[in-house]
Design a protein around this motif. Structure first.
Motif, PDB file in Angstrom:
ATOM      1  N   TYR A 104       0.834  -1.208   0.000  1.00  7.85           N
ATOM      2  CA  TYR A 104       0.000   0.000   0.000  1.00  7.85           C
ATOM      3  C   TYR A 104       0.867   1.257   0.000  1.00  7.85           C
ATOM      4  O   TYR A 104       0.579   2.215  -0.723  1.00  7.85           O
ATOM      5  CB  TYR A 104      -0.931   0.021   1.211  1.00  7.85           C
ATOM      6  CG  TYR A 104      -2.053  -0.995   1.178  1.00  7.85           C
ATOM      7  CD1 TYR A 104      -2.695  -1.348  -0.008  1.00  7.85           C
ATOM      8  CD2 TYR A 104      -2.488  -1.603   2.350  1.00  7.85           C
ATOM      9  CE1 TYR A 104      -3.725  -2.280  -0.022  1.00  7.85           C
ATOM     10  CE2 TYR A 104      -3.526  -2.521   2.344  1.00  7.85           C
ATOM     11  CZ  TYR A 104      -4.143  -2.856   1.154  1.00  7.85           C
ATOM     12  OH  TYR A 104      -5.170  -3.770   1.150  1.00  7.85           O
ATOM     13  N   ALA A 105       1.918   1.254   0.797  1.00  9.54           N
ATOM     14  CA  ALA A 105       2.805   2.430   0.839  1.00  9.54           C
ATOM     15  C   ALA A 105       3.444   2.649  -0.530  1.00  9.54           C
ATOM     16  O   ALA A 105       3.599   3.797  -0.965  1.00  9.54           O
ATOM     17  CB  ALA A 105       3.878   2.249   1.916  1.00  9.54           C
TER      18      ALA A 105
ATOM     19  N   GLN B 160      -0.761   4.783  -0.735  1.00 12.10           N
ATOM     20  CA  GLN B 160      -1.993   4.612   0.038  1.00 12.10           C
ATOM     21  C   GLN B 160      -1.607   4.491   1.518  1.00 12.10           C
ATOM     22  O   GLN B 160      -1.707   3.431   2.119  1.00 12.10           O
ATOM     23  CB  GLN B 160      -2.750   3.371  -0.433  1.00 12.10           C
ATOM     24  CG  GLN B 160      -3.238   3.453  -1.873  1.00 12.10           C
ATOM     25  CD  GLN B 160      -4.031   2.226  -2.253  1.00 12.10           C
ATOM     26  OE1 GLN B 160      -5.020   1.883  -1.595  1.00 12.10           O
ATOM     27  NE2 GLN B 160      -3.596   1.548  -3.296  1.00 12.10           N
ATOM     28  N   TYR B 161      -1.153   5.605   2.079  1.00 14.15           N
ATOM     29  CA  TYR B 161      -0.561   5.582   3.413  1.00 14.15           C
ATOM     30  C   TYR B 161      -1.577   5.316   4.518  1.00 14.15           C
ATOM     31  O   TYR B 161      -1.226   4.725   5.539  1.00 14.15           O
ATOM     32  CB  TYR B 161       0.219   6.870   3.664  1.00 14.15           C
ATOM     33  CG  TYR B 161       1.390   7.003   2.725  1.00 14.15           C
ATOM     34  CD1 TYR B 161       2.458   6.112   2.789  1.00 14.15           C
ATOM     35  CD2 TYR B 161       1.415   7.977   1.739  1.00 14.15           C
ATOM     36  CE1 TYR B 161       3.519   6.190   1.898  1.00 14.15           C
ATOM     37  CE2 TYR B 161       2.484   8.070   0.855  1.00 14.15           C
ATOM     38  CZ  TYR B 161       3.524   7.176   0.945  1.00 14.15           C
ATOM     39  OH  TYR B 161       4.565   7.252   0.069  1.00 14.15           O
ATOM     40  N   ASP B 162      -2.818   5.715   4.335  1.00 14.58           N
ATOM     41  CA  ASP B 162      -3.821   5.408   5.361  1.00 14.58           C
ATOM     42  C   ASP B 162      -4.075   3.904   5.436  1.00 14.58           C
ATOM     43  O   ASP B 162      -4.183   3.344   6.526  1.00 14.58           O
ATOM     44  CB  ASP B 162      -5.122   6.169   5.091  1.00 14.58           C
ATOM     45  CG  ASP B 162      -5.000   7.650   5.412  1.00 14.58           C
ATOM     46  OD1 ASP B 162      -4.224   8.005   6.325  1.00 14.58           O
ATOM     47  OD2 ASP B 162      -5.689   8.455   4.751  1.00 14.58           O
ATOM     48  N   LYS B 163      -4.151   3.246   4.287  1.00 11.09           N
ATOM     49  CA  LYS B 163      -4.312   1.791   4.283  1.00 11.09           C
ATOM     50  C   LYS B 163      -3.084   1.119   4.880  1.00 11.09           C
ATOM     51  O   LYS B 163      -3.195   0.131   5.609  1.00 11.09           O
ATOM     52  CB  LYS B 163      -4.535   1.275   2.853  1.00 11.09           C
ATOM     53  CG  LYS B 163      -5.922   1.465   2.322  1.00 11.09           C
ATOM     54  CD  LYS B 163      -6.020   0.801   0.952  1.00 11.09           C
ATOM     55  CE  LYS B 163      -7.428   0.709   0.472  1.00 11.09           C
ATOM     56  NZ  LYS B 163      -7.530  -0.009  -0.823  1.00 11.09           N
ATOM     57  N   ALA B 164      -1.910   1.649   4.555  1.00 11.34           N
ATOM     58  CA  ALA B 164      -0.669   1.088   5.095  1.00 11.34           C
ATOM     59  C   ALA B 164      -0.660   1.210   6.616  1.00 11.34           C
ATOM     60  O   ALA B 164      -0.313   0.257   7.323  1.00 11.34           O
ATOM     61  CB  ALA B 164       0.545   1.788   4.492  1.00 11.34           C
ATOM     62  N   ARG B 165      -1.041   2.375   7.120  1.00 15.22           N
ATOM     63  CA  ARG B 165      -1.080   2.592   8.564  1.00 15.22           C
ATOM     64  C   ARG B 165      -2.032   1.606   9.238  1.00 15.22           C
ATOM     65  O   ARG B 165      -1.699   0.972  10.247  1.00 15.22           O
ATOM     66  CB  ARG B 165      -1.503   4.033   8.874  1.00 15.22           C
ATOM     67  CG  ARG B 165      -1.605   4.325  10.370  1.00 15.22           C
ATOM     68  CD  ARG B 165      -2.131   5.729  10.655  1.00 15.22           C
ATOM     69  NE  ARG B 165      -3.279   6.120   9.841  1.00 15.22           N
ATOM     70  CZ  ARG B 165      -4.534   5.734  10.069  1.00 15.22           C
ATOM     71  NH1 ARG B 165      -4.819   4.943  11.082  1.00 15.22           N
ATOM     72  NH2 ARG B 165      -5.510   6.143   9.290  1.00 15.22           N
ATOM     73  N   THR B 166      -3.211   1.436   8.664  1.00 18.31           N
ATOM     74  CA  THR B 166      -4.198   0.518   9.237  1.00 18.31           C
ATOM     75  C   THR B 166      -3.663  -0.915   9.271  1.00 18.31           C
ATOM     76  O   THR B 166      -3.813  -1.621  10.273  1.00 18.31           O
ATOM     77  CB  THR B 166      -5.505   0.588   8.425  1.00 18.31           C
ATOM     78  OG1 THR B 166      -6.005   1.929   8.484  1.00 18.31           O
ATOM     79  CG2 THR B 166      -6.551  -0.357   8.968  1.00 18.31           C
ATOM     80  N   ALA B 167      -3.024  -1.339   8.186  1.00 20.19           N
ATOM     81  CA  ALA B 167      -2.475  -2.695   8.137  1.00 20.19           C
ATOM     82  C   ALA B 167      -1.371  -2.881   9.180  1.00 20.19           C
ATOM     83  O   ALA B 167      -1.304  -3.912   9.855  1.00 20.19           O
ATOM     84  CB  ALA B 167      -1.948  -3.002   6.737  1.00 20.19           C
TER      85      ALA B 167
ATOM     86  N   VAL C 170       5.635   5.285   7.637  1.00 20.01           N
ATOM     87  CA  VAL C 170       4.332   5.729   7.122  1.00 20.01           C
ATOM     88  C   VAL C 170       3.939   7.050   7.773  1.00 20.01           C
ATOM     89  O   VAL C 170       3.483   7.982   7.090  1.00 20.01           O
ATOM     90  CB  VAL C 170       3.257   4.643   7.348  1.00 20.01           C
ATOM     91  CG1 VAL C 170       1.854   5.189   7.126  1.00 20.01           C
ATOM     92  CG2 VAL C 170       3.519   3.465   6.420  1.00 20.01           C
ATOM     93  N   TYR C 171       4.128   7.162   9.082  1.00 24.10           N
ATOM     94  CA  TYR C 171       3.815   8.433   9.755  1.00 24.10           C
ATOM     95  C   TYR C 171       4.664   9.570   9.196  1.00 24.10           C
ATOM     96  O   TYR C 171       4.179  10.695   9.020  1.00 24.10           O
ATOM     97  CB  TYR C 171       4.024   8.320  11.261  1.00 24.10           C
ATOM     98  CG  TYR C 171       2.924   7.606  12.006  1.00 24.10           C
ATOM     99  CD1 TYR C 171       1.590   7.761  11.668  1.00 24.10           C
ATOM    100  CD2 TYR C 171       3.218   6.775  13.082  1.00 24.10           C
ATOM    101  CE1 TYR C 171       0.584   7.110  12.354  1.00 24.10           C
ATOM    102  CE2 TYR C 171       2.216   6.117  13.779  1.00 24.10           C
ATOM    103  CZ  TYR C 171       0.899   6.298  13.412  1.00 24.10           C
ATOM    104  OH  TYR C 171      -0.089   5.652  14.103  1.00 24.10           O
ATOM    105  N   ALA C 172       5.916   9.291   8.906  1.00 20.06           N
ATOM    106  CA  ALA C 172       6.788  10.325   8.340  1.00 20.06           C
ATOM    107  C   ALA C 172       6.292  10.746   6.956  1.00 20.06           C
ATOM    108  O   ALA C 172       6.307  11.940   6.621  1.00 20.06           O
ATOM    109  CB  ALA C 172       8.232   9.834   8.274  1.00 20.06           C
ATOM    110  N   LYS C 173       5.862   9.791   6.145  1.00 20.29           N
ATOM    111  CA  LYS C 173       5.317  10.129   4.825  1.00 20.29           C
ATOM    112  C   LYS C 173       4.039  10.957   4.963  1.00 20.29           C
ATOM    113  O   LYS C 173       3.834  11.926   4.222  1.00 20.29           O
ATOM    114  CB  LYS C 173       5.030   8.861   4.012  1.00 20.29           C
ATOM    115  CG  LYS C 173       6.264   8.194   3.489  1.00 20.29           C
ATOM    116  CD  LYS C 173       6.897   9.001   2.370  1.00 20.29           C
ATOM    117  CE  LYS C 173       7.983   8.205   1.682  1.00 20.29           C
ATOM    118  NZ  LYS C 173       8.634   8.939   0.616  1.00 20.29           N
TER     119      LYS C 173
END
Length: 172
Positions: A90-91, A95-102, A123-126
């Protein structure tokens, strides 16, 4: 990957090992063929499915790999590795929100999964980079934003020189 998959394989260990060797030696298409053949006999084997997902990634077939890891996570919700690999995919698609959730799911399953924490930090940094860029776009005169944005960009420039950002699994 730092965490081992905590389940037994239905496929013969030597077949799984051979497929992993093919992947490591760059014979990805052959590894995928052998994984498909082994999965025909053992369609629920989690390790084979995981290795097939990795082969799909290496062949550039990201959407198929995403489907493989989603199904694997659905069938084996106790395993954090499919979620981590989904997050990496995802990243890679921004798609960083999906990556964060996963990644949050991987961490909930395995609170000591260091790779997932590292990837979550990336992911938070992105996401922070995107927010700072938007703030700068809206208010170009805000002197506090450019140094923050530059710091994050430097972090990722440095990371790409030493091997990239988010880490997936090469093998279970």
């Amino acid at each position: 990957m730092t965490a081992a998959l905590a389940f037994s394989a239905a496929a013969p260990a030597n077949e799984l090992s051979e497929i992993q060797k093919l992947l490591k030696s760059g014979q990805t298409a052959e590894a995928l063929q052998r994984a498909d053949k082994a999965l025909a006999a053992e369609p629920k084997d989690a390790q084979l499915r995981f290795v097939k997902g990795v082969a799909l990634v290496e062949l550039g077939r990201q959407n198929e790999a995403i489907n493989m890891f989603v199904k694997l996570a659905d069938d084996y919700p106790e395993l954090p590795e499919p979620y981590n690999n989904l997050a990496v995919l995802y990243a890679g698609q921004n798609q960083y929100d999906k990556a964060r959730t996963a990644l949050e799911m991987a961490i909930r399953i395995s609170p000591s999964y260091a790779t997932a924490y590292e990837n979550l930090g990336d992911v938070y940094a992105k996401l922070a980079s995107q927010a700072y860029a938007k703030a700068l776009q809206i208010d170009g005169g805000n002197a506090a934003v450019p140094p923050k944005l530059a710091l994050i960009r430097e972090l990722f420039t440095h990371r790409s020189r030493i091997g990239g950002t988010a880490q997936g699994a090469a093998a279970p």
